[in-house]
Design a protein around this motif. Sequence first.
Motif, PDB file in Angstrom:
ATOM      1  N   ARG A 206     -23.957  -7.325   6.573  1.00  0.00           N
ATOM      2  CA  ARG A 206     -23.908  -8.726   6.046  1.00  0.00           C
ATOM      3  C   ARG A 206     -23.971  -9.084   4.668  1.00  0.00           C
ATOM      4  N   PHE A 207     -25.578  -8.466   4.848  1.00  0.00           N
ATOM      5  CA  PHE A 207     -25.677  -8.279   2.761  1.00  0.00           C
ATOM      6  C   PHE A 207     -26.401  -7.488   1.902  1.00  0.00           C
ATOM      7  N   TYR A 208     -25.648  -5.989   2.999  1.00  0.00           N
ATOM      8  CA  TYR A 208     -26.688  -4.735   1.763  1.00  0.00           C
ATOM      9  C   TYR A 208     -25.338  -3.574   2.047  1.00  0.00           C
ATOM     10  N   GLN A 209     -24.519  -3.724   2.682  1.00  0.00           N
ATOM     11  CA  GLN A 209     -23.468  -2.416   3.098  1.00  0.00           C
ATOM     12  C   GLN A 209     -22.706  -2.807   1.246  1.00  0.00           C
ATOM     13  N   THR A 210     -22.556  -1.500   0.392  1.00  0.00           N
ATOM     14  CA  THR A 210     -21.666  -2.000  -0.434  1.00  0.00           C
ATOM     15  C   THR A 210     -20.457  -1.692  -0.104  1.00  0.00           C
ATOM     16  N   LYS A 211     -19.853  -2.005  -0.828  1.00  0.00           N
ATOM     17  CA  LYS A 211     -18.228  -2.570  -0.838  1.00  0.00           C
ATOM     18  C   LYS A 211     -17.327  -1.051  -1.518  1.00  0.00           C
ATOM     19  N   SER A 212     -16.457  -0.996  -1.458  1.00  0.00           N
ATOM     20  CA  SER A 212     -15.138  -0.147  -2.782  1.00  0.00           C
ATOM     21  C   SER A 212     -15.356  -0.719  -3.903  1.00  0.00           C
ATOM     22  N   SER A 215     -19.483  -4.789  -4.445  1.00  0.00           N
ATOM     23  CA  SER A 215     -19.770  -5.988  -4.357  1.00  0.00           C
ATOM     24  C   SER A 215     -20.865  -5.527  -2.782  1.00  0.00           C
ATOM     25  N   ARG A 216     -21.591  -6.660  -2.431  1.00  0.00           N
ATOM     26  CA  ARG A 216     -22.764  -6.535  -1.226  1.00  0.00           C
ATOM     27  C   ARG A 216     -22.137  -7.004   0.492  1.00  0.00           C
ATOM     28  N   GLY A 217     -22.177  -6.389   1.044  1.00  0.00           N
ATOM     29  CA  GLY A 217     -21.871  -7.806   2.083  1.00  0.00           C
ATOM     30  C   GLY A 217     -20.857  -7.821   2.704  1.00  0.00           C
ATOM     31  N   ASP A 218     -21.057  -8.888   3.669  1.00  0.00           N
ATOM     32  CA  ASP A 218     -19.398  -9.542   3.961  1.00  0.00           C
ATOM     33  C   ASP A 218     -19.792 -11.394   4.983  1.00  0.00           C
ATOM     34  N   MET A 219     -19.708 -11.797   3.913  1.00  0.00           N
ATOM     35  CA  MET A 219     -20.130 -13.292   4.369  1.00  0.00           C
ATOM     36  C   MET A 219     -18.989 -14.362   5.304  1.00  0.00           C
ATOM     37  N   ALA A 220     -18.130 -13.070   5.135  1.00  0.00           N
ATOM     38  CA  ALA A 220     -16.964 -14.103   6.122  1.00  0.00           C
ATOM     39  C   ALA A 220     -18.115 -14.861   7.637  1.00  0.00           C
ATOM     40  N   ASP A 221     -17.060 -16.227   7.888  1.00  0.00           N
ATOM     41  CA  ASP A 221     -17.701 -17.779   8.555  1.00  0.00           C
ATOM     42  C   ASP A 221     -17.798 -16.440   9.886  1.00  0.00           C
ATOM     43  N   SER A 222     -16.211 -15.371  10.467  1.00  0.00           N
ATOM     44  CA  SER A 222     -16.655 -14.714  11.780  1.00  0.00           C
ATOM     45  C   SER A 222     -17.160 -14.140  11.767  1.00  0.00           C
ATOM     46  N   PHE A 223     -17.996 -13.615  10.553  1.00  0.00           N
ATOM     47  CA  PHE A 223     -19.747 -12.731  10.893  1.00  0.00           C
ATOM     48  C   PHE A 223     -20.754 -12.433  10.279  1.00  0.00           C
ATOM     49  N   SER A 267       0.353 -10.930 -11.353  1.00  0.00           N
ATOM     50  CA  SER A 267      -0.267 -10.241 -12.452  1.00  0.00           C
ATOM     51  C   SER A 267      -0.737 -10.901 -13.319  1.00  0.00           C
ATOM     52  N   SER A 268       0.362 -11.689 -13.642  1.00  0.00           N
ATOM     53  CA  SER A 268       0.252 -11.958 -14.599  1.00  0.00           C
ATOM     54  C   SER A 268      -0.564 -14.098 -14.364  1.00  0.00           C
ATOM     55  N   ALA A 269      -0.632 -13.819 -13.333  1.00  0.00           N
ATOM     56  CA  ALA A 269      -1.686 -14.955 -13.088  1.00  0.00           C
ATOM     57  C   ALA A 269      -2.974 -15.326 -13.304  1.00  0.00           C
ATOM     58  N   ILE A 270      -3.489 -16.389 -13.091  1.00  0.00           N
ATOM     59  CA  ILE A 270      -5.090 -16.431 -13.148  1.00  0.00           C
ATOM     60  C   ILE A 270      -5.947 -15.556 -12.129  1.00  0.00           C
ATOM     61  N   THR A 271      -6.925 -15.048 -12.487  1.00  0.00           N
ATOM     62  CA  THR A 271      -7.770 -14.644 -11.613  1.00  0.00           C
ATOM     63  C   THR A 271      -9.453 -14.928 -11.532  1.00  0.00           C
ATOM     64  N   ILE A 272      -9.523 -15.143 -10.650  1.00  0.00           N
ATOM     65  CA  ILE A 272     -11.400 -15.554 -10.657  1.00  0.00           C
ATOM     66  C   ILE A 272     -12.047 -14.553  -9.516  1.00  0.00           C
ATOM     67  N   THR A 273     -12.358 -14.210  -9.727  1.00  0.00           N
ATOM     68  CA  THR A 273     -13.483 -13.152  -9.030  1.00  0.00           C
ATOM     69  C   THR A 273     -14.688 -12.946  -8.993  1.00  0.00           C
ATOM     70  N   LEU A 274     -15.534 -13.617  -7.610  1.00  0.00           N
ATOM     71  CA  LEU A 274     -16.427 -13.166  -8.261  1.00  0.00           C
ATOM     72  C   LEU A 274     -17.440 -12.276  -6.442  1.00  0.00           C
ATOM     73  N   PRO A 275     -18.530 -11.365  -6.878  1.00  0.00           N
ATOM     74  CA  PRO A 275     -18.902 -10.763  -6.403  1.00  0.00           C
ATOM     75  C   PRO A 275     -19.280 -10.968  -4.835  1.00  0.00           C
TER      76      PRO A 275
END
Length: 358
Positions: A206-212, A215-223, A267-275
């Motif tokens: 949920r909080f510490y596993q490093t993704k590819s 980012s860290r963790g999985d904050m999905a509501d299903s988890f 690819s031309s659209a605006i992308t907002i990425t947060l970890p």
Amino acid sequence: MRNKEDISKHVISMIQNSTLVTRGLCAFIILLYLIGFIPSVDTQLVMTPGFLIPPQVKVWTLVTSPFYETSFIVLLMDLAVLTVVGHVLEPLWNIRSYLIFIAVVNVGGLTLAALICYAVYFIARLESFLFLPFNGMYGFTCACAVAFKQAHPDRPVLPVLPFLRYKDLPILLLLVFVTLTVLGILSSSYVIMSSTYIVVSWVFLRFYQTKSDGSRGDMADSFSFASFFPEAVQPLVSVASGSVFHLLVMTSICPEAVRTYDVGASSSAITITLPGTLPADAQRRKQRAIKALNERLNKLDQPQSSQWPSMEDEDSTPSQPLPQGSPDTIELQDVAVETEPSKETTNEPALTTTDHTS
């Protein structure tokens, strides 16, 4: 005896088709099983809370205990579990993440189990908890059930049991161990170990596993932690777990929840990425949303098709021109007047009809 040989051949075939990491872990389990035949060696392989503290300090049992089995049938089951888990989780993550998961849940789960035994001893003065033996892969199996819940929450565990899904598997395994302990078939160490492994694996994923993507963790509501429980008690569990989480965030034990949002389909659209989450997590939620939408549309199709009347009447006679001044002509003119503003607001050209009747 015949069944035991067939099971052994099937497990050996599964191991031969597995990855190098899985084969190494299986070899380690078999090696510890063979070492266990040496007299009095099991005390050096099994984790006992009272022997983790001075003067014994057998800390190596945190590594050997999860992979040590004394029963041949249970050994075959452990090898099958390792093969299946490696086949699913290793390609989903990578070798490094998979090995880190194994190390964290085993060491962390056994350490937490020892702390619980210490707490029971100091509070209730039950010395027997200091010498409870902890060994076997049943705790690790519960931890892998949590990982399966994260990866494939809505997938059935078995095709013959479509109602049993991976999201229900962790709490189901825990209930099985609790029931067998209450009936006196298993010792309380099974309940302690399975519950601590579930908690440690969930906190890590949920909080510490490093993704590819870094980012860290999985904050999905299903988890969320409340998702492990039946829907009837999820609101109450959510309030309690939320309070504990905020306390852990204030003490810097757990990181603050951060989510990821991507805006744009090209690819031309605006992308907002947060970890916070992976594209695979978003794709998983997208598939669930599409499935729910299709089910709603299928339910709405039937009543709509029955409510709308047919625009063609096969038994109707050919239409005759209406006489001028009739009520029908007046109603048609009223409709035309009412629809006039809509033409102006939509900036569409007016539709002109020509009456060819004489």
